[in-house]
Write an enzyme that holds these catalytic residues in place. Sequence first.
Site, PDB file in Angstrom:
ATOM      1  N   GLU A 149       0.802  -1.223   0.000  1.00  0.00           N
ATOM      2  CA  GLU A 149       0.000   0.000   0.000  1.00  0.00           C
ATOM      3  C   GLU A 149       0.836   1.275   0.000  1.00  0.00           C
ATOM      4  O   GLU A 149       0.318   2.365  -0.241  1.00  0.00           O
ATOM      5  CB  GLU A 149      -0.943  -0.008   1.214  1.00  0.00           C
ATOM      6  CG  GLU A 149      -2.054  -1.047   1.080  1.00  0.00           C
ATOM      7  CD  GLU A 149      -2.946  -1.122   2.307  1.00  0.00           C
ATOM      8  OE1 GLU A 149      -2.517  -0.653   3.371  1.00  0.00           O
ATOM      9  OE2 GLU A 149      -4.055  -1.651   2.185  1.00  0.00           O
ATOM     10  N   GLU A 171       7.269 -21.817   7.545  1.00  0.00           N
ATOM     11  CA  GLU A 171       7.569 -20.962   8.696  1.00  0.00           C
ATOM     12  C   GLU A 171       8.527 -21.623   9.684  1.00  0.00           C
ATOM     13  O   GLU A 171       9.092 -20.948  10.554  1.00  0.00           O
ATOM     14  CB  GLU A 171       6.288 -20.580   9.431  1.00  0.00           C
ATOM     15  CG  GLU A 171       5.604 -21.713  10.167  1.00  0.00           C
ATOM     16  CD  GLU A 171       4.375 -21.229  10.930  1.00  0.00           C
ATOM     17  OE1 GLU A 171       4.470 -21.142  12.159  1.00  0.00           O
ATOM     18  OE2 GLU A 171       3.354 -20.920  10.295  1.00  0.00           O
TER      19      GLU A 171
END
Length: 303
Positions: free
Chosen positions: A84, A115
């Site tokens: 963004e 992960e």
Amino acid sequence: MTEIIKLDTEKNNQRTMDIDVLSTEKILQKINDEDQLVASIVAKNIPQIAPLVNQIVDRMQQGGRLFYIGAGTSGRLGVLDAAECPPTYGVDPGLVIGLIAGGEKAMFIAQEGAEDSLDLAKKDLTDYQLGDKDTVIGLAASGRTPYVIGGLQFAREIGALTGAISCVQGAEISKFAQYPIEAVTGAEAIMGSTRMKAGTAQKLILNMISTSVMIKLGKVYKNYMVDLKPSNKKLVIRSKNMIRTLTGVSEDRAEQLYEESGHSVKKALIMEIMNVDKEVAENALRNGSGHIKRAIQFLGGDI
């Protein structure tokens, strides 16, 4: 197993034990009651967030970048915040970068095991040629994700600035960060569902970090995002409206300034306020490190 159960994010919330038998409205109220606790918890971390922001800005002014690394929800929030920044503040897509364990496909489908790797983040960061002017912020609600720990370890080894955002007290990732932030949101409405309060806390903190960094880099004038990229009709209209609002000119004059400035709100504002052409406005912005008020002062104006 015992270590996980002890985590703040894995505790059972006694306030929502009856959530499965409530009406829809009461379920929503219970969730909202928990959400309302988050902002005040994040507020307690402002003394830890502020120095991290200042260090990020200093490094960016030397050519550094900001990296977010995380897995699952935490990783997705980092990618979102990074994505963004270019349309909102007109920065290069390479300035703020979000990396998620498992790569781009992990944004939509969980990549099992990614992960748990201590080495994967090092590879991901190496692909971007991480340097000592860069900043790496590790995100992990549980505060113990190996992907994040490995990335922070690598970042410190090469001299990059390190920060960590977790939602537990005494987080493991805090040990590997120069600027640890621990927003302890406690037990979730649904036990262990850290996309809820923990995710909200991380999102708020990421908003605070990226927004304050952009303000200090001169991407905001008053409280207007004057460095936005007018990449669609809505943003073109917003750009012209900003010029009108901040200078008091007519719609036609705002249109003229928008075109003459090369579709740059910042340049258009300086051109009108100081009655100069585009080239003079550009030079003033360079001398003002991109800040409109400093550019106006450079040209002898008052702010």
